[in-house]
Design a protein around this motif. Structure first.
Motif: not given
Length: 577
Positions: A16-25
């Motif tokens: 969940x963390x990675x989905x949020x942070x990596x999709x910021x771009x």
């Protein structure tokens, strides 16, 4: 065939963390494949804090892993719940938020090659980035992150008796076990917001599900990795009613946890060649550390009957469920609004350890995680077990079938030090529960009961009665040594390209406390490493270290005048003396 920049295998805590942070771009495409189902907003067994005992063992919520027969526990198989829903185990756990001790992360950096950037100073900024601590931000705590942390009130008579008894037993209070000083007793932080569980999915996924570059698929079981040489180029997955499908990826990130991530690595031929051949898998990359170094926390429930009607026991009566549910749903109040693990603490059980090796969870009821327990009206208990055990186990695939659970061996109670600490743990807990503060409430010890007294009797009881605290970790450890699996500078699996692991399996050693908070911290930091962002600068506020004679409170705090700042907090042995 579909292609994404990142394919995240597992929509649990780290995923969940990675989905949020990596999709910021918005120019980066992200696909999350979660083998479980969605955490629907109308599901009270996920979102009601007090319902935490019901998902365990339920196949709609729990993968229901089970260990191999444990040789030092009479051949018992230990059930191990893992979340089968978006948010992973953060959607079914006890919602207790414990970072562990600063010494845990300094040990990561000190004892493992290549881990210099994972000491406490480098991890602290990521703990702070992810938190909104309702008690307020300071040098140790964050105030603007996605994870909402409420402090348990611990105001009922039993909680007040527990906190008073710890002082009578010789242990101090601390303002915040996640702040300057872990050692001592206090109300606990919990992942609850507005009387609802605040899981990783609620905190990180739900707010950004509208991003066009983010796709989340549930009931999507990844069955294998697609490799070209040593490069992972995609994954295969299966959903109900459909055949196996493939998706291409610039990067694949495994976030399946300490059981599933090593399982997928081994299915792809990454691991110990002899182990792989025995399971019918052709070795591709030799990494003997895959599936090794398994660590966990074992725990027991030391239970007492309550002599006064002060526990929450009567609320377990099934006919009261509609009342509890309605009070929680419409008013956000009542017994359903709390996880009930509202207070506890950390102590050292002997004089050799540098920081606490025992955590207490106090609960104002005598009951097991699955809701079973002695048929008494009122009771209370502490959950206890060694935190820094030297026991090591392993996770190995049985075959090349991705739907077959791997063989899990914890080897609980297998070392002399572990057995020694277990005796200390039980005696320390009994010392606290025998203090005068409990005298008005104490109706007698239920478990293990007064017949269990000698060291041998204590160990026999632990072997018969202990359960996992549900903290599996360390099976794909970070580092650059021979048994390391993941490069700590970028989270890549050694010897591969396009493949990373981010979850509890990458811990080099288990943290001192519940592992949810460290998993989230690792994922926050990993997101920067994967995206190529500049890591957050290290921070070095003072932290209490008993062996170095630090003040009990931060320097300058007038409460230090009540204590000799050069004197250690007593260990359990000293307190009993």
């Amino acid at each position: 065939m579909e292609r994404y920049d990142y394919v995240i295998v597992g929509g649990g805590s780290a995923g969940s963390v990675l989905a949020n942070r990596l999709s910021t771009d918005p120019g980066t495409s992200v696909l999350v494949l979660e083998a479980g189902r969605s955490d629907w907003a109308f599901d009270p067994l996920v979102h009601m804090p007090a319902a935490l005992m019901f998902p365990s063992g339920n196949p709609l919520y729990d993968w229901a892993y089970e260990s191999e027969p444990e040789p030092h526990m009479g051949g018992r198989r230990i059930a191990h719940a893992r979340g089968k829903v978006l948010g992973g185990s953060s959607s079914i756990n006890g919602m207790i938020f414990q970072r562990g001790n600063a010494g845990d992360y300094d040990k990561w950096a000190r004892e493992n090659e290549g881990m210099e950037q994972w000491d406490y100073a480098h991890c602290l900024p990521y703990f702070k980035r992810m938190e909104t601590c309702t008690e307020g931000a300071d040098a140790w705590r964050g105030g603007a992150g996605p994870l909402w942390l409420e402090r348990g009130p611990a105001s009922t008579p039993l909680f007040q008796a527990f906190l008073e008894a710890t002082g009578q037993a010789g242990y101090p209070r601390t303002d915040d076990v996640n702040g300057y000083r872990q050692e001592g007793f206090a109300p606990f932080d919990r992942n609850v917001k507005q009387s609802r569980r605040w899981s990783a999915s609620r905190a990180y996924l739900k707010p950004i599900r509208g991003r066009k570059n983010l796709h989340v698929r549930t009931l999507a079981m990844v069955t294998g990795l697609e490799m070209r040489g040593n490069r992972v180029v995609g994954v295969n997955y299966k959903q109900p009613g459909r055949g196996v499908r493939g998706v291409e990826a610039g990067e694949v990130i495994l976030c399946g946890g300490a059981f599933n991530s090593p399982q997928l690595l081994q299915l792809a031929g990454i691991g110990d060649p002899e182990t792989l051949r025995a399971a019918g898998v052709k070795p591709t990359i030799e990494l003997p550390g895959v599936g090794q170094n398994l660590q966990d926390h074992l725990e027991v429930y030391l239970q007492h009957e309550a002599a006064q009607p002060v526990s929450i026991g009567p609320w377990l009566n099934y006919w009261l469920a509609p009342v509890i549910g309605a009070d929680w749903l419409f008013r956000g109040k009542g017994v359903g609004a709390s996880n009930h693990f509202e207070a506890g603490g950390f102590i050292r059980t002997n004089d050799e350890v540098e920081y606490p090796n025992l955590m207490f969870h106090f609960l104002p009821i005598a009951v097991r995680y699955d809701g079973s327990g002695d048929k008494i009206k009122h009771g209370y208990q502490v959950h206890i077990g060694p935190m820094n055990t030297d026991v090591r186990g392993d996770v190995t695939i049985r075959s090349n079938d991705p739907f077959e659970h791997p063989a899990i061996r914890f080897n609980y109670l297998s070392t002399e030090n572990d057995r020694k600490e277990w005796v200390e743990v039980v005696r320390a807990a009994r010392h606290i529960l025998s203090q005068p503060a409990f005298a008005p409430f104490d109706g007698g010890e239920l478990s293990p009961g007064p017949a269990v007294q000698t060291d041998e009797e204590i160990l026999d009881w632990v072997a018969r009665d202990a359960e996992t605290a549900l903290h599996p970790s360390c099976t794909a450890a970070m580092g650059t040594g021979e048994m390391s699996v993941v490069d700590p500078s970028n989270m890549r699996v050694h010897g591969t390209e396009g493949l990373r692991v981010v979850d509890a399996s990458v811990f080099p050693s288990i943290s001192n406390g519940n592992i949810y908070a460290p998993v989230m911290m690792v994922a926050e930091k990993a997101a920067d490493l994967i995206a190529g962002d500049t890591p957050l600068a290290p921070e070095n506020p003072p932290v209490y270290r008993a062996k170095q004679g630090m003040p009990l409170y931060p320097e300058g705090d007038p409460r230090n005048n009540a204590w000799d700042a050069t004197t250690d907090i007593p260990s359990a042995n000293e307190a009993r003396a």
